[in-house]
Scaffold this active site. Structure first.
Site, PDB file in Angstrom:
ATOM      1  N   SER A   1     -19.002  -5.401 -28.481  1.00 34.70           N
ATOM      2  CA  SER A   1     -18.060  -4.581 -29.243  1.00 34.70           C
ATOM      3  C   SER A   1     -17.313  -5.405 -30.274  1.00 34.70           C
ATOM      4  O   SER A   1     -16.657  -4.872 -31.150  1.00 34.70           O
ATOM      5  CB  SER A   1     -17.037  -3.976 -28.284  1.00 34.70           C
ATOM      6  OG  SER A   1     -16.201  -5.014 -27.796  1.00 34.70           O
ATOM      7  N   GLY A   2     -17.385  -6.734 -30.143  1.00 37.24           N
ATOM      8  CA  GLY A   2     -16.575  -7.557 -31.036  1.00 37.24           C
ATOM      9  C   GLY A   2     -15.327  -8.028 -30.339  1.00 37.24           C
ATOM     10  O   GLY A   2     -14.621  -8.897 -30.825  1.00 37.24           O
ATOM     11  N   GLY A   3     -15.036  -7.451 -29.183  1.00 39.86           N
ATOM     12  CA  GLY A   3     -13.861  -7.869 -28.431  1.00 39.86           C
ATOM     13  C   GLY A   3     -14.185  -9.068 -27.561  1.00 39.86           C
ATOM     14  O   GLY A   3     -15.351  -9.437 -27.376  1.00 39.86           O
ATOM     15  N   VAL A   4     -13.125  -9.651 -27.022  1.00 41.60           N
ATOM     16  CA  VAL A   4     -13.295 -10.863 -26.224  1.00 41.60           C
ATOM     17  C   VAL A   4     -14.052 -10.577 -24.917  1.00 41.60           C
ATOM     18  O   VAL A   4     -14.861 -11.395 -24.473  1.00 41.60           O
ATOM     19  CB  VAL A   4     -11.932 -11.558 -25.969  1.00 41.60           C
ATOM     20  CG1 VAL A   4     -10.958 -10.647 -25.282  1.00 41.60           C
ATOM     21  CG2 VAL A   4     -12.098 -12.829 -25.162  1.00 41.60           C
TER      22      VAL A   4
ATOM     23  N   LYS B   1      -7.005  -9.992 -18.432  1.00 41.75           N
ATOM     24  CA  LYS B   1      -7.300 -10.387 -19.815  1.00 41.75           C
ATOM     25  C   LYS B   1      -7.046 -11.870 -20.100  1.00 41.75           C
ATOM     26  O   LYS B   1      -7.868 -12.539 -20.711  1.00 41.75           O
ATOM     27  CB  LYS B   1      -6.428  -9.535 -20.744  1.00 41.75           C
ATOM     28  CG  LYS B   1      -6.841  -9.565 -22.171  1.00 41.75           C
ATOM     29  CD  LYS B   1      -7.984  -8.629 -22.329  1.00 41.75           C
ATOM     30  CE  LYS B   1      -8.460  -8.467 -23.705  1.00 41.75           C
ATOM     31  NZ  LYS B   1      -9.484  -7.407 -23.728  1.00 41.75           N
TER      32      LYS B   1
ATOM     33  N   GLY C   1       0.847  -1.196   0.000  1.00 37.46           N
ATOM     34  CA  GLY C   1       0.000   0.000   0.000  1.00 37.46           C
ATOM     35  C   GLY C   1       0.877   1.238   0.000  1.00 37.46           C
ATOM     36  O   GLY C   1       2.063   1.158   0.324  1.00 37.46           O
TER      37      GLY C   1
ATOM     38  N   SER D   1     -16.509  -8.375 -24.125  1.00 38.38           N
ATOM     39  CA  SER D   1     -17.961  -8.311 -24.220  1.00 38.38           C
ATOM     40  C   SER D   1     -18.523  -9.654 -24.692  1.00 38.38           C
ATOM     41  O   SER D   1     -19.622 -10.047 -24.295  1.00 38.38           O
ATOM     42  CB  SER D   1     -18.419  -7.167 -25.125  1.00 38.38           C
ATOM     43  OG  SER D   1     -17.942  -7.337 -26.423  1.00 38.38           O
TER      44      SER D   1
ATOM     45  N   TYR E   1       4.115  -3.084   2.528  1.00 39.11           N
ATOM     46  CA  TYR E   1       3.440  -2.396   3.632  1.00 39.11           C
ATOM     47  C   TYR E   1       2.839  -3.409   4.607  1.00 39.11           C
ATOM     48  O   TYR E   1       2.889  -3.231   5.833  1.00 39.11           O
ATOM     49  CB  TYR E   1       2.337  -1.488   3.064  1.00 39.11           C
ATOM     50  CG  TYR E   1       1.534  -0.762   4.123  1.00 39.11           C
ATOM     51  CD1 TYR E   1       2.021   0.403   4.709  1.00 39.11           C
ATOM     52  CD2 TYR E   1       0.290  -1.241   4.540  1.00 39.11           C
ATOM     53  CE1 TYR E   1       1.279   1.070   5.687  1.00 39.11           C
ATOM     54  CE2 TYR E   1      -0.447  -0.584   5.511  1.00 39.11           C
ATOM     55  CZ  TYR E   1       0.051   0.578   6.076  1.00 39.11           C
ATOM     56  OH  TYR E   1      -0.668   1.230   7.040  1.00 39.11           O
TER      57      TYR E   1
END
Ligand code: XMP
Length: 520
Positions: free
Chosen positions: A230-233, A376, A62, A235, A90
């Protein structure tokens, strides 16, 4: 905050979050070792912790100093619960200070690689060489420990780089075992989970899918959910989870903003209709977006306008969907942390961007974000588990504002067409060279620069294109890809010969940080 389905596994680790940028990374490293993990507030009372029955507790790093007024503290009783505790940075300082040690400000902040010498290569440090690289990032360090502590390892400037308590199951590391810059950090975490906490490793990503589907069903009931595609992985995986959870109660909306890559919309539609049977609405809005972007050059203003109009388009379409109550978003953990919207803890804001915030409040919807705790590569694995096609699961990420943040300066249809062609060549050549899976994100950027060239006997004065290719595990840090010269040469030749209006190609060799992956 929950990382995966509560109650899915009888063995679980709690990460107490003291505001570290790395709290989720710690959780992810634990998940990688097949142990279920939850991130919780740093000040959770010891008896609440005991009731959760964790087999181990990790105290995150932290940005605070333990002696600072208002510094986040944990309940000191947790060290006496008999549950193994590992303090990191920390978290270690807090553990040592609570148990009779002292913490001091270092003369100079230690940041970066350090050589760790291990004096006790057993237990937590079992299986490690006598010397190894570790990643340090601290301004304070433990300067003395009570006689109950035993040093396990040190660096040139840090005498207590790793310690253990002799009577309590409490351990501390001043360095960060969770980052890739500590190459053997996984061994230390493995030792903590398996040798110290006695975990057996029964948790798997399929459990996450099943549990998330159950949780979505519970959260949503018989209400309708709208999901932006969106066409992305991200979504696509969000939609796939929802489709499995609630099937016909799912409606998807694809806003064609004219800022997509070449042939992308058709590909998304084909993939979508082949793999889902959910209700799909396509909003064709290229002209509206181009109008909104006319004359605008400031990157944040471009993003704002795109975001705003996206909401408008989405709202209009969503209004046509009767009984819509929830909005699903494919927000990932790096989006959350970079927007400073992370968990309940005190993590510092890095950058305001991405898809977090705005939309649901404006729509009056409740939010569903099943991927909010994942990175991702975990989402990709999940996509594979859910049976999504390979070209979709492994597609490089594409930002919400699309080609607009890669078309520097004012966005026009002509410029977008030039960029689309150049980008298509870059991606096709990377694929043809068999490097698409080995690179994390590859694209072209149209620069707001004209330069002089010569074609045939004529002088030209045309656009410059930059190629960006990066390699990264988590998109929070990234290195530029060391692509073969012949490949760069082929890409450059093709762009200059095939894309009208471009006479110069450059290769971007900046890492993140200090640069970001996108140019705007
Ligand atoms: P940066 O440029 O911040 O990007 O290093 C990190 C990753 O995030 C993507 N990105 C976005 N994704 N909406 C998104 O959905 C956005 O506004 C946005 N901005 C950046 C970027 O492509 C990279 O993968």
């Amino acid at each position: 905050m929950q990382v995966a389905g509560e109650g899915i596994s009888d063995e679980k680790i709690l990460v107490l979050d003291f505001g570290s940028q790395y709290a989720q990374l710690i959780a992810r490293r634990v998940r990688e070792q097949n142990v279920y993990c939850e991130i919780v507030r740093h000040d959770l009372p010891a008896d609440v912790i005991r009731k959760k029955k964790p087999c181990g507790i990790i105290l995150s790093g932290g940005p605070s100093s333990v002696y600072e007024a208002g510094a986040p503290k944990c309940d000191p009783d947790l060290f006496r619960l008999g549950i193994p505790v590992l303090g990191i940075c920390y978290g270690m300082q807090l553990a040592c200070e609570s148990l009779g040690g002292q913490v001091e400000h270092c003369e100079s902040r230690e940041y970066g690689r350090a050589a760790l010498r291990i004096s006790e290569p057993a237990g937590l440090m079992a299986g490690l060489p006598h010397e190894m690289d570790v990643w340090m990032s601290h301004g304070d360090q433990v300067s003395s420990v009570s006689e109950d502590f035993q040093p396990l390892a040190a660096t040139a400037s840090c005498p207590y780089a790793a310690v253990r308590h002799l009577r309590l199951p409490v351990f501390g590391l001043q360095f960060h075992p969770e980052v890739t810059h500590t190459p053997l950090g996984g061994t230390i975490l493995h030792n903590f989970l398996y040798a110290v906490c006695g975990c057996e490793g029964r948790w798997h990503l399929t459990d996450f899918a099943e549990q998330t589907i159950l949780r979505l069903r519970e959260q949503v009931g018989d209400q309708r959910v709208v999901c932006g595609l969106s066409g992305g992985v991200d979504s696509a995986v969000t939609a796939a989870l929802l489709y499995k959870a609630i099937g016909p109660q799912l409606s998807c909306i694809l806003v064609d903003n004219g800022l997509l890559r070449k042939d992308e919309q058709a590909a998304v539609l084909a993939e979508f209709t082949n793999h889902f049977k959910a209700d799909l609405h396509v909003v064709r809005a290229e002209d509206r977006f181009l109008q909104q972007l006319a004359g605008i050059t400031e990157p944040q203003e471009k993003r704002r306008r795109i975001g705003y109009l996206f909401i408008e388009c989405f709202k209009e379409e969503a209004a046509k969907i009767e009984d819509a109550r929830y909005l699903a978003q494919g927000t990932l953990y790096p989006d959350v942390i970079e927007s400073g919207a992370a968990v309940d803890g005190p993590a510092a804001t890095i950058k305001l961007h991405h898809n977090v915030g705005g939309l649901p409040e404006q729509l009056g919807f409740d939010l569903v974000e099943p991927l909010r705790d994942l990175f991702k590569d975990e989402v990709r694995k999940l996509g594979e588990e859910l049976g999504l096609p390979e070209q979709l699961v492994w597609r490089h990420p594409f930002p919400g504002p699309g080609l607009a943040v890669r078309c520097l300066g004012e966005v026009t249809k002509d410029k977008l067409d030039v960029l689309r062609e150049a980008d298509h060549i870059v991606v096709s050549e990377i694929k043809a060279a068999g490097l698409y899976r080995q690179t994390s994100q590859v694209f072209a950027v149209l620069l707001p620069v004209q330069s002089v060239g010569v074609m045939g006997d004529a002088r030209t004065y045309e656009n410059a294109v930059a190629i960006r290719s990066v390699n990264t595990d988590d998109f929070m840090t990234a290195d530029w890809s060391h692509l073969p010269y012949e490949l760069l040469a082929r890409i450059s030749n093709r762009i200059i010969n095939e894309v009208r209006g471009v006479n110069r190609v450059c290769y971007d060799i900046s890492s993140k940080p200090p640069a970001t992956i996108e140019w705007e």
